[in-house]
Design an enzyme around this catalytic site. Sequence first.
Site, mmCIF file in Angstrom:
data_model
loop_
_atom_site.group_PDB
_atom_site.id
_atom_site.type_symbol
_atom_site.label_atom_id
_atom_site.label_comp_id
_atom_site.label_asym_id
_atom_site.label_seq_id
_atom_site.Cartn_x
_atom_site.Cartn_y
_atom_site.Cartn_z
ATOM 1 N N HIS A 86 -17.876 -50.361 2.613
ATOM 2 C CA HIS A 86 -17.558 -51.185 3.788
ATOM 3 C C HIS A 86 -18.718 -52.076 4.237
ATOM 4 C CE1 HIS A 86 -15.419 -52.146 7.441
ATOM 5 N NE2 HIS A 86 -16.370 -51.636 8.211
ATOM 6 N N GLU A 112 -14.822 -45.931 19.892
ATOM 7 C CA GLU A 112 -14.926 -45.709 18.442
ATOM 8 C C GLU A 112 -15.868 -44.545 18.196
ATOM 9 O OE1 GLU A 112 -15.779 -49.328 16.250
ATOM 10 O OE2 GLU A 112 -13.831 -50.182 16.728
ATOM 11 N N LYS A 148 -19.456 -70.864 -0.089
ATOM 12 C CA LYS A 148 -18.945 -70.914 -1.468
ATOM 13 C C LYS A 148 -17.423 -70.959 -1.563
ATOM 14 C CE LYS A 148 -19.433 -65.917 -2.370
ATOM 15 N NZ LYS A 148 -20.055 -64.918 -3.238
ATOM 16 N N HIS A 156 -16.258 -46.710 4.721
ATOM 17 C CA HIS A 156 -15.323 -46.546 5.848
ATOM 18 C C HIS A 156 -14.298 -45.487 5.456
ATOM 19 C CE1 HIS A 156 -12.525 -47.372 9.074
ATOM 20 N NE2 HIS A 156 -13.390 -48.234 9.600
ATOM 21 N N SER A 197 -20.672 -68.998 5.986
ATOM 22 C CA SER A 197 -19.910 -69.457 7.154
ATOM 23 C C SER A 197 -19.129 -68.314 7.798
ATOM 24 C CB SER A 197 -18.964 -70.587 6.760
ATOM 25 O OG SER A 197 -18.041 -70.124 5.776
ATOM 26 N N GLY A 198 -19.746 -67.128 7.852
ATOM 27 C CA GLY A 198 -19.201 -66.040 8.662
ATOM 28 C C GLY A 198 -19.761 -66.194 10.076
ATOM 29 N N GLU A 225 -25.141 -59.535 7.960
ATOM 30 C CA GLU A 225 -25.117 -58.362 7.078
ATOM 31 C C GLU A 225 -26.118 -58.468 5.930
ATOM 32 O OE1 GLU A 225 -21.184 -56.929 6.246
ATOM 33 O OE2 GLU A 225 -21.917 -55.519 4.731
ATOM 34 N N ARG A 285 -18.935 -41.853 10.765
ATOM 35 C CA ARG A 285 -18.217 -42.330 9.583
ATOM 36 C C ARG A 285 -18.574 -41.616 8.291
ATOM 37 N NH1 ARG A 285 -17.831 -48.802 10.200
ATOM 38 N NH2 ARG A 285 -16.460 -48.511 11.963
ATOM 39 N N ALA A 332 -12.812 -58.500 10.496
ATOM 40 C CA ALA A 332 -13.269 -57.463 11.442
ATOM 41 C C ALA A 332 -12.134 -57.124 12.395
ATOM 42 C CB ALA A 332 -14.494 -57.949 12.201
ATOM 43 N N GLN A 333 -11.974 -55.839 12.631
ATOM 44 C CA GLN A 333 -10.827 -55.394 13.436
ATOM 45 C C GLN A 333 -11.260 -54.800 14.764
ATOM 46 O OE1 GLN A 333 -8.485 -52.650 11.101
ATOM 47 N NE2 GLN A 333 -7.781 -54.237 9.694
ATOM 48 N N GLY A 334 -12.068 -53.729 14.682
ATOM 49 C CA GLY A 334 -12.376 -52.915 15.869
ATOM 50 C C GLY A 334 -12.941 -53.734 17.007
ATOM 51 N N GLY A 335 -14.044 -54.472 16.757
ATOM 52 C CA GLY A 335 -14.599 -55.315 17.808
ATOM 53 C C GLY A 335 -16.111 -55.333 17.827
ATOM 54 N N ARG A 372 -24.865 -47.197 10.208
ATOM 55 C CA ARG A 372 -24.565 -48.115 11.316
ATOM 56 C C ARG A 372 -23.555 -47.504 12.282
ATOM 57 N NH1 ARG A 372 -20.352 -52.167 11.976
ATOM 58 N NH2 ARG A 372 -19.605 -51.481 9.948
HETATM 59 P P1 FAD Z 1 -19.720 -62.814 6.317
HETATM 60 O O1 FAD Z 1 -18.808 -62.897 7.457
HETATM 61 O O2 FAD Z 1 -19.310 -61.974 5.184
HETATM 62 O O3 FAD Z 1 -19.987 -64.295 5.783
HETATM 63 C C1 FAD Z 1 -20.730 -64.514 4.608
HETATM 64 C C2 FAD Z 1 -20.553 -65.955 4.201
HETATM 65 O O4 FAD Z 1 -21.465 -66.307 3.159
HETATM 66 C C3 FAD Z 1 -19.172 -66.285 3.656
HETATM 67 O O5 FAD Z 1 -18.756 -67.507 4.208
HETATM 68 C C4 FAD Z 1 -19.413 -66.425 2.148
HETATM 69 O O6 FAD Z 1 -18.482 -67.258 1.505
HETATM 70 C C5 FAD Z 1 -20.801 -67.032 2.161
HETATM 71 N N1 FAD Z 1 -21.567 -66.879 0.913
HETATM 72 C C6 FAD Z 1 -21.913 -65.737 0.283
HETATM 73 N N2 FAD Z 1 -22.657 -65.998 -0.800
HETATM 74 C C7 FAD Z 1 -22.791 -67.339 -0.857
HETATM 75 C C8 FAD Z 1 -23.446 -68.234 -1.749
HETATM 76 N N3 FAD Z 1 -24.120 -67.806 -2.834
HETATM 77 N N4 FAD Z 1 -23.370 -69.565 -1.501
HETATM 78 C C9 FAD Z 1 -22.682 -70.031 -0.439
HETATM 79 N N5 FAD Z 1 -22.040 -69.240 0.431
HETATM 80 C C10 FAD Z 1 -22.097 -67.906 0.229
HETATM 81 N N6 FAD Z 1 -18.271 -55.121 12.205
HETATM 82 C C11 FAD Z 1 -18.204 -54.940 13.540
HETATM 83 O O7 FAD Z 1 -19.229 -55.021 14.227
HETATM 84 N N7 FAD Z 1 -17.009 -54.683 14.129
HETATM 85 C C12 FAD Z 1 -15.838 -54.592 13.440
HETATM 86 O O8 FAD Z 1 -14.790 -54.379 14.006
HETATM 87 C C13 FAD Z 1 -15.896 -54.758 12.031
HETATM 88 N N8 FAD Z 1 -14.779 -54.648 11.287
HETATM 89 C C14 FAD Z 1 -14.852 -54.914 9.945
HETATM 90 C C15 FAD Z 1 -13.678 -54.880 9.194
HETATM 91 C C16 FAD Z 1 -13.714 -55.208 7.847
HETATM 92 C C17 FAD Z 1 -12.457 -55.176 7.033
HETATM 93 C C18 FAD Z 1 -14.949 -55.556 7.243
HETATM 94 C C19 FAD Z 1 -15.009 -55.909 5.799
HETATM 95 C C20 FAD Z 1 -16.117 -55.554 7.986
HETATM 96 C C21 FAD Z 1 -16.070 -55.236 9.340
HETATM 97 N N9 FAD Z 1 -17.230 -55.249 10.111
HETATM 98 C C22 FAD Z 1 -17.149 -55.048 11.455
HETATM 99 C C23 FAD Z 1 -18.494 -55.710 9.555
HETATM 100 C C24 FAD Z 1 -18.676 -57.182 9.947
HETATM 101 O O9 FAD Z 1 -17.440 -57.837 9.920
HETATM 102 C C25 FAD Z 1 -19.625 -57.903 9.032
HETATM 103 O O10 FAD Z 1 -20.809 -57.185 8.917
HETATM 104 C C26 FAD Z 1 -19.943 -59.276 9.588
HETATM 105 O O11 FAD Z 1 -18.759 -60.001 9.813
HETATM 106 C C27 FAD Z 1 -20.824 -60.018 8.612
HETATM 107 O O12 FAD Z 1 -20.962 -61.338 9.050
HETATM 108 P P2 FAD Z 1 -21.866 -62.312 8.202
HETATM 109 O O13 FAD Z 1 -21.747 -63.642 8.850
HETATM 110 O O14 FAD Z 1 -23.197 -61.718 8.016
HETATM 111 O O15 FAD Z 1 -21.177 -62.331 6.752
HETATM 112 C C1 SIN Z 2 -13.261 -50.755 12.241
HETATM 113 O O1 SIN Z 2 -12.528 -51.449 12.954
HETATM 114 O O2 SIN Z 2 -13.045 -49.582 11.959
HETATM 115 C C2 SIN Z 2 -14.480 -51.383 11.663
HETATM 116 C C3 SIN Z 2 -15.529 -51.384 12.679
HETATM 117 C C4 SIN Z 2 -16.860 -51.600 12.046
HETATM 118 O O3 SIN Z 2 -16.990 -51.629 10.841
HETATM 119 O O4 SIN Z 2 -17.816 -51.720 12.826
#
Ligand code: FAD
Ligand code: SIN
Length: 513
Positions: A335, A111, A33, A228, A11-12, A359, A274, A44-47, A370
């Site tokens: 990261h 960035e 989960k 990072h 649920s990301g 991801e 990076r 996520a911070q930057g955007g 990336r």
């Molecule tokens: P997630 O958002 O991680 O969601 C994964 C989901 O899967 C969660 O809900 C988790 O609970 C669920 N899950 C996992 N395993 C299971 C399982 N076995 N059963 C059920 N549920 C499960 N990217 C950018 O482009 N710009 C940014 O500014 C940026 N800033 C970032 C800052 C931080 C601190 C971090 C950590 C990352 C950042 N990134 C950024 C990267 C980006 O945020 C992630 O790559 C992106 O949000 C991933 O989204 P997602 O939906 O794939 O995964």
């Molecule tokens: C950040 O805000 O530095 C994270 C951006 C990213 O991971 O893409």
Amino acid sequence: MREYDYIIIGSGIAGLYDALLAQELGSVLIITKGSIHECNTRHAQGGIAAAIGSLDSPELHFEDTIAAGAGLCDPEAVRILTREAADRIADLVKFGVPFDTVDGEIALAREAAHSVPRILHAGGDATGERIEVTLSNAARSSSRITILEYCLAIEILVLEDGVYGVAALDLHSGSIERFGCRFVILATGGVGRLFKITTNPEIATGDGIALAYKAGAEIVDMEFVQFHPTALRLPGVPLFLISEAVRGEGGILRNAEGERFMLNYSPDGDLAPRDIVARSIVAEMERTETDRVYLDVTHLPASIVSARFPQIYRFCFDHGLDITSSMIPVVPAAHYVMGGVRTNYWGETNIAGLFASGEVSCTGVHGANRLASNSLLEVLVFSKRIVDRSREEVNAATTAEREASALPERAVDSGNCPSLDLIALESLLWENVGIVRSADRLREAANILAVWEEELRRPTDRPSYELANMVLVGRLLAEAALAREESRGAHFRSDSPEPSDAWLRHIVFRKKD
Ligand code: FAD
Ligand code: SIN
């Protein structure tokens, strides 16, 4: 068995966005989960990067992305990413994501390794939280989306002709339930928690990669993990990202002696890619015999720092650090994983009906490194394609067969092997498969992980399932990093520090039939 058209795991941004699009076509079950809000996305911070500015173009964004990927991006995937970006941003605006504006236009930030300001943000540095809240509210209010929180996916159910459901552990009752479906969309996020020092929250244990591998999916590019450069390091304070956008606004890295050092390592200085900044920080910490460097924004107007980075400012302030008057102690941290479950341009894996989004997937847009803020964009572009694709009859023939090998056999000798627990695993990955790697350390890690794999007991609860997944994903990572005898992008081998044309190819693993 309860039946749905789509089962989405996670649920990301990927899970929520897929669900909101898929509900137009059928019934949707989201399995997640933790609570719906637990994900990397929220942090996520930057955007989000998108070529929507007057000085920008999809071609320029394409070139920057290809340059960052160090020879391993799939150019067609990058073309799709950069061309479809503006439309997907418009969709997100329609969903109600409140991007920051200046004079009525969406504000764009700078960035590293982007040749123009291109990063859309919301709430200053609260982009992920704004997206996650907007999309989760929309998903919760849809009658066609069922959301099961505290429900851990433990198996993707597959028959010869493709996927037919998911088995999941109800974390409240402890019972296992099987759900049937036409399509499974894996949206389980990244692997940061395999490493002792990481920006990722607790959910990032690589579950989706492990489940997909066990189901027979191809896993690619696992050696490419992005570190990072700047995570806050304060004693007793949880690790917290200090966005790259802070350097984009003029923040300067200094060593323990207060000296600016990045220009000694790269002509791009503080805005070098990076991987270069992370390795330069490691070198500088070694040279000055300290365990941190400093990010300095004290020369910037205090009102701009606190208004542009309200979360960072507040987090540091609440932990006794006023960043407008004191330098921020930082270290590099694991990261983002560029590799993952291999997909085509429609998010399809090699298993019919199984898609990967976000991801957990490897669409080919990131290559060996990336470009900052391309990951949220990748989710939007390829989620839309997944749901579009699912309108058609999907069968295994639609995904091409590609070369893949099984994980190598290892002679398992538990003699000097440390015993397995989460701390031992995180330390092993950080020390042996971290920012600077070598064949000896990688081989040691692969051997230990193989021993742990043999010793694993049958999992029964969330920690034991996650640990088993982390051991398998750790092996995929260590074996890929050992196999790639060169340095490229985020993968740096001190024993082969240069890139080699012989390695302009991907490492793909698939379980033996
Ligand atoms: P997630 O958002 O991680 O969601 C994964 C989901 O899967 C969660 O809900 C988790 O609970 C669920 N899950 C996992 N395993 C299971 C399982 N076995 N059963 C059920 N549920 C499960 N990217 C950018 O482009 N710009 C940014 O500014 C940026 N800033 C970032 C800052 C931080 C601190 C971090 C950590 C990352 C950042 N990134 C950024 C990267 C980006 O945020 C992630 O790559 C992106 O949000 C991933 O989204 P997602 O939906 O794939 O995964
Ligand atoms: C950040 O805000 O530095 C994270 C951006 C990213 O991971 O893409």
